[in-house]
Design a protein around this motif. Structure first.
Motif, PDB file in Angstrom:
ATOM      1  N   ILE A   1       9.891   5.859  -5.447  1.00 22.21           N
ATOM      2  CA  ILE A   1       8.557   5.957  -6.024  1.00 22.21           C
ATOM      3  C   ILE A   1       7.745   7.117  -5.474  1.00 22.21           C
ATOM      4  CG2 ILE A   1       8.397   3.544  -6.695  1.00 22.21           C
ATOM      5  CD1 ILE A   1       6.827   2.984  -4.154  1.00 22.21           C
ATOM      6  N   VAL A   2       8.205   7.739  -4.404  1.00 19.47           N
ATOM      7  CA  VAL A   2       7.533   8.944  -3.922  1.00 19.47           C
ATOM      8  C   VAL A   2       7.577  10.045  -4.970  1.00 19.47           C
ATOM      9  CG1 VAL A   2       9.593   9.922  -2.827  1.00 19.47           C
ATOM     10  CG2 VAL A   2       7.320  10.497  -1.935  1.00 19.47           C
ATOM     11  N   SER A   3       8.503   9.942  -5.927  1.00 21.62           N
ATOM     12  CA  SER A   3       8.643  10.959  -6.975  1.00 21.62           C
ATOM     13  C   SER A   3       7.710  10.728  -8.155  1.00 21.62           C
ATOM     14  CB  SER A   3      10.096  10.995  -7.477  1.00 21.62           C
ATOM     15  OG  SER A   3      10.984  11.314  -6.432  1.00 21.62           O
ATOM     16  N   ILE A   4       7.004   9.619  -8.188  1.00 20.49           N
ATOM     17  CA  ILE A   4       6.064   9.381  -9.295  1.00 20.49           C
ATOM     18  C   ILE A   4       4.941  10.409  -9.211  1.00 20.49           C
ATOM     19  CG2 ILE A   4       4.388   7.773 -10.271  1.00 20.49           C
ATOM     20  CD1 ILE A   4       6.213   5.495  -9.388  1.00 20.49           C
ATOM     21  N   ALA A   5       4.767  11.151 -10.294  1.00 15.82           N
ATOM     22  CA  ALA A   5       3.861  12.306 -10.248  1.00 15.82           C
ATOM     23  C   ALA A   5       2.557  12.095 -11.009  1.00 15.82           C
ATOM     24  CB  ALA A   5       4.579  13.539 -10.806  1.00 15.82           C
ATOM     25  N   VAL A   6       2.395  10.965 -11.676  1.00 17.29           N
ATOM     26  CA  VAL A   6       1.175  10.734 -12.457  1.00 17.29           C
ATOM     27  C   VAL A   6       0.158   9.947 -11.621  1.00 17.29           C
ATOM     28  CG1 VAL A   6       2.423  10.769 -14.646  1.00 17.29           C
ATOM     29  CG2 VAL A   6       2.118   8.592 -13.420  1.00 17.29           C
ATOM     30  N   PRO A   7      -1.109   9.977 -12.023  1.00 19.08           N
ATOM     31  CA  PRO A   7      -2.105   9.171 -11.308  1.00 19.08           C
ATOM     32  C   PRO A   7      -1.764   7.681 -11.411  1.00 19.08           C
ATOM     33  CG  PRO A   7      -3.165  10.796 -12.731  1.00 19.08           C
ATOM     34  CD  PRO A   7      -1.724  10.809 -13.085  1.00 19.08           C
ATOM     35  N   VAL A   8      -1.983   6.964 -10.316  1.00 19.52           N
ATOM     36  CA  VAL A   8      -1.616   5.554 -10.250  1.00 19.52           C
ATOM     37  C   VAL A   8      -2.786   4.755  -9.677  1.00 19.52           C
ATOM     38  CG1 VAL A   8      -0.079   3.853  -9.188  1.00 19.52           C
ATOM     39  CG2 VAL A   8       0.844   6.054  -9.975  1.00 19.52           C
ATOM     40  N   LEU A   9      -3.131   3.661 -10.349  1.00 18.14           N
ATOM     41  CA  LEU A   9      -4.106   2.710  -9.822  1.00 18.14           C
ATOM     42  C   LEU A   9      -3.348   1.467  -9.381  1.00 18.14           C
ATOM     43  CD1 LEU A   9      -7.069   1.875  -9.315  1.00 18.14           C
ATOM     44  CD2 LEU A   9      -7.077   0.883 -11.630  1.00 18.14           C
ATOM     45  N   VAL A  10      -3.443   1.139  -8.108  1.00 17.00           N
ATOM     46  CA  VAL A  10      -2.818  -0.061  -7.556  1.00 17.00           C
ATOM     47  C   VAL A  10      -3.883  -1.145  -7.487  1.00 17.00           C
ATOM     48  CG1 VAL A  10      -1.662  -1.087  -5.561  1.00 17.00           C
ATOM     49  CG2 VAL A  10      -1.129   1.270  -6.247  1.00 17.00           C
ATOM     50  N   VAL A  11      -3.667  -2.240  -8.201  1.00 19.17           N
ATOM     51  CA  VAL A  11      -4.616  -3.348  -8.255  1.00 19.17           C
ATOM     52  C   VAL A  11      -4.015  -4.532  -7.494  1.00 19.17           C
ATOM     53  CG1 VAL A  11      -5.901  -4.922  -9.735  1.00 19.17           C
ATOM     54  CG2 VAL A  11      -5.431  -2.578 -10.511  1.00 19.17           C
ATOM     55  N   THR A  12      -4.745  -5.029  -6.514  1.00 17.36           N
ATOM     56  CA  THR A  12      -4.285  -6.207  -5.773  1.00 17.36           C
ATOM     57  C   THR A  12      -5.290  -7.341  -5.927  1.00 17.36           C
ATOM     58  OG1 THR A  12      -5.344  -5.428  -3.727  1.00 17.36           O
ATOM     59  CG2 THR A  12      -3.034  -4.830  -4.077  1.00 17.36           C
ATOM     60  N   GLY A  13      -4.802  -8.559  -5.753  1.00 18.13           N
ATOM     61  CA  GLY A  13      -5.666  -9.732  -5.792  1.00 18.13           C
ATOM     62  C   GLY A  13      -5.924 -10.224  -4.382  1.00 18.13           C
ATOM     63  N   ASN A  14      -7.168 -10.473  -4.058  1.00 18.04           N
ATOM     64  CA  ASN A  14      -7.499 -10.896  -2.700  1.00 18.04           C
ATOM     65  C   ASN A  14      -6.876 -12.238  -2.340  1.00 18.04           C
ATOM     66  OD1 ASN A  14      -8.984  -8.627  -2.055  1.00 18.04           O
ATOM     67  ND2 ASN A  14     -10.921  -9.498  -2.757  1.00 18.04           N
ATOM     68  N   SER A  15      -6.518 -13.033  -3.355  1.00 10.57           N
ATOM     69  CA  SER A  15      -5.897 -14.335  -3.104  1.00 10.57           C
ATOM     70  C   SER A  15      -4.465 -14.392  -3.604  1.00 10.57           C
ATOM     71  CB  SER A  15      -6.723 -15.444  -3.768  1.00 10.57           C
ATOM     72  OG  SER A  15      -8.037 -15.485  -3.247  1.00 10.57           O
ATOM     73  N   ASP A  16      -3.866 -13.240  -3.826  1.00 10.95           N
ATOM     74  CA  ASP A  16      -2.483 -13.196  -4.321  1.00 10.95           C
ATOM     75  C   ASP A  16      -1.519 -13.431  -3.161  1.00 10.95           C
ATOM     76  OD1 ASP A  16      -0.142 -12.768  -5.698  1.00 10.95           O
ATOM     77  OD2 ASP A  16      -0.416 -10.602  -5.906  1.00 10.95           O
ATOM     78  N   ILE A  17      -0.734 -14.492  -3.233  1.00  6.21           N
ATOM     79  CA  ILE A  17       0.244 -14.765  -2.184  1.00  6.21           C
ATOM     80  C   ILE A  17       1.634 -14.273  -2.559  1.00  6.21           C
ATOM     81  CG2 ILE A  17      -1.027 -16.749  -1.292  1.00  6.21           C
ATOM     82  CD1 ILE A  17       0.932 -18.562  -2.772  1.00  6.21           C
ATOM     83  N   ALA A  18       1.820 -13.870  -3.822  1.00  3.78           N
ATOM     84  CA  ALA A  18       3.127 -13.395  -4.258  1.00  3.78           C
ATOM     85  C   ALA A  18       3.333 -11.929  -3.902  1.00  3.78           C
ATOM     86  CB  ALA A  18       3.290 -13.606  -5.764  1.00  3.78           C
ATOM     87  N   THR A  19       2.335 -11.091  -4.183  1.00  2.00           N
ATOM     88  CA  THR A  19       2.418  -9.661  -3.868  1.00  2.00           C
ATOM     89  C   THR A  19       1.085  -9.186  -3.290  1.00  2.00           C
ATOM     90  OG1 THR A  19       1.818  -9.153  -6.164  1.00  2.00           O
ATOM     91  CG2 THR A  19       4.176  -9.115  -5.602  1.00  2.00           C
ATOM     92  N   PRO A  20       0.731  -9.646  -2.108  1.00  2.02           N
ATOM     93  CA  PRO A  20      -0.566  -9.278  -1.523  1.00  2.02           C
ATOM     94  C   PRO A  20      -0.604  -7.793  -1.145  1.00  2.02           C
ATOM     95  CG  PRO A  20       0.773 -10.432   0.075  1.00  2.02           C
ATOM     96  CD  PRO A  20       1.515 -10.516  -1.217  1.00  2.02           C
ATOM     97  N   LEU A  21      -1.801  -7.354  -0.771  1.00  4.04           N
ATOM     98  CA  LEU A  21      -1.953  -5.963  -0.333  1.00  4.04           C
ATOM     99  C   LEU A  21      -1.044  -5.675   0.851  1.00  4.04           C
ATOM    100  CD1 LEU A  21      -3.403  -3.201  -0.317  1.00  4.04           C
ATOM    101  CD2 LEU A  21      -5.167  -4.245   1.118  1.00  4.04           C
ATOM    102  N   THR A  22      -1.056  -6.535   1.843  1.00  2.00           N
ATOM    103  CA  THR A  22      -0.233  -6.330   3.025  1.00  2.00           C
ATOM    104  C   THR A  22       1.240  -6.563   2.695  1.00  2.00           C
ATOM    105  OG1 THR A  22      -2.043  -7.053   4.463  1.00  2.00           O
ATOM    106  CG2 THR A  22       0.173  -7.040   5.406  1.00  2.00           C
ATOM    107  N   GLY A  23       2.037  -5.539   2.887  1.00  2.00           N
ATOM    108  CA  GLY A  23       3.462  -5.645   2.644  1.00  2.00           C
ATOM    109  C   GLY A  23       3.896  -5.295   1.242  1.00  2.00           C
TER     110      GLY A  23
END
Length: 399
Positions: free
Chosen positions: A196-218
């Motif tokens: 994914i370091v090769s992705i060259a377009v602008p990217v918005l990463v959206v996380t949920g503060n209560s997401d336990i499946a794919t949280p911000l950390t990790g």
């Protein structure tokens, strides 16, 4: 119904919106279909031409047996884009949809102008997903439906909207075992983290503060560290922001993908400040519901009251929130604006903005200065709201 045929599999899709608007592809998570995006459509449609897709194994698309591959799902999306007449588009995906979006940006970079990666990851626990696949192969989707929904939504949202939680559970139970297991294999086997370091377009990463499946950390923080042109926003939700925070998600997507001209930057800043006050006073649930109900006809009005009423008035330093709340109740009762009165009674009592005793004293004053009929109606409406809050039947409101 529009279908794209690829490798003997039919992929269902729906295209809507004006042809001169920038295209935006919307991809679902595992266990959902394109209806995942319905709460956001009224907010996105004025700005984008929307292409929604039921990914292979989901919704009205076919669900062939065997393991699926992320590249296979990405090729499905590229084929649908071609059939829909879309050469290049921004792509937004939730969970599995975000993984597929990253794969498209890597395998078909000419098709992608930007990415919105929502509650997703570039690496997951292979053993955990293999365990889920084993359960699916043996016992079917019904065996994992309750667990999946518990990760999709926060407990608070699920308690307030049991009909939504149950609809999601039933949708998973009704889904093809082969389709769910096939997509689970694509998650298990994905090979994104080194690429994914090769992705060259602008990217918005959206996380949920209560997401336990794919949280911000990790998860989200890894995407931000690895993808060069990435930005981040956190929302008050669990794993499915299109359902739990549709207004905030759609606003974030619009600002990222279709920013207004520079002369509107100040208006956007005032709107954001007013929205923060509005959420503080009325609560996220009501504000998200209100934002989701916006249309091209009333959107400018909604923006105006958010900027002026909620920022310029509620944001003034001269009075504390409690005093402002009680003033609003006095004015709305005296003028017979009962819808607003009920809204602020419910919000104030449920959030501790004032006490029942303070509300009672306010209505006693209203009886003297605005008339006994006003106080009589106010007591009746407030009493009904108090009863609903105490027995739990009104916790999904104000509305």
């Amino acid at each position: 119904m529009p279908f794209t045929q690829r490798d003997g599999t039919r992929i269902y899709w729906k295209l809507e919106g004006q042809k001169d608007h920038p295209p935006l592809v919307l991809l679902n998570s595992i266990g959902t279909d394109m209806s995942l995006w319905e709460p956001t459509l009224a907010l996105l449609r004025p700005h984008f031409r929307l292409l929604r897709i039921d990914m292979r194994g989901h919704g009205a698309s076919d669900a062939p047996g065997g393991d699926y591959r992320l590249a296979q799902l990405a090729d499905d999306v590229a084929a649908v884009m071609s059939d829909a007449g879309i050469a290049r588009a921004a792509i937004a995906g939730v969970s599995l949809g975000g993984m597929v979006a990253m794969e498209i940006a890597l395998a078909h970079p000419e098709r992608v102008s930007a990415l919105v990666l929502i509650c997703t990851s570039a690496r997951m626990d292979r053993a955990a997903w293999q365990s889920r696949i084993d359960t699916l192969r043996q016992d079917g989707t019904g065996a994992i439906a309750t667990m999946a929904v518990s990760r999709f939504l926060t407990p608070r949202f699920a308690d307030r909207h049991p009909e939504i939680a149950e609809s999601l559970r039933q949708s998973i139970t009704a889904q093809s075992d082969d389709g769910y297991a096939g997509c689970a294999a694509a998650i298990r086997d994905m090979a994104l983290i080194e690429r994914i370091v090769s992705i060259a377009v602008p990217v918005l990463v959206v996380t949920g503060n209560s997401d336990i499946a794919t949280p911000l950390t990790g998860h989200g923080d890894v995407l931000l560290a690895c993808i060069p042109r990435s930005h981040h926003i956190a929302l008050e939700s669990a794993h499915l922001p299109p359902i739990e925070a549709p207004g905030a998600l759609a606003a974030s997507m619009r600002r990222f993908l279709a920013p207004r001209p520079d002369h509107d930057a100040a208006a956007d800043a005032l709107f954001d400040a007013g929205l923060a006050n509005r959420r503080r006073i009325l609560g996220n649930a009501w504000v998200d519901k209100s934002l989701a109900a916006r249309t091209p006809f009333n959107a400018d009005f909604q923006a105006m009251i958010t900027r002026i009423a909620w920022h310029e008035i509620w944001g003034r330093p001269g009075l504390e929130d409690r005093t402002r709340r009680l003033l609003v109740l006095a004015f709305t009762a005296s003028l017979g604006r009962w819808e607003e009165f009920e809204l602020h009674v419910r919000a104030g009592l449920s959030q501790g903005g004032f006490t029942q005793d303070e509300l009672k004293e306010l209505l006693m004053q209203a009886a003297i200065y605005a008339g006994v009929p006003v106080a009589n109606t106010g007591f009746a409406k407030a009493g009904r709201i108090i009863a609903e809050l105490e027995d739990g039947s009104g916790t999904d409101r104000p509305d």
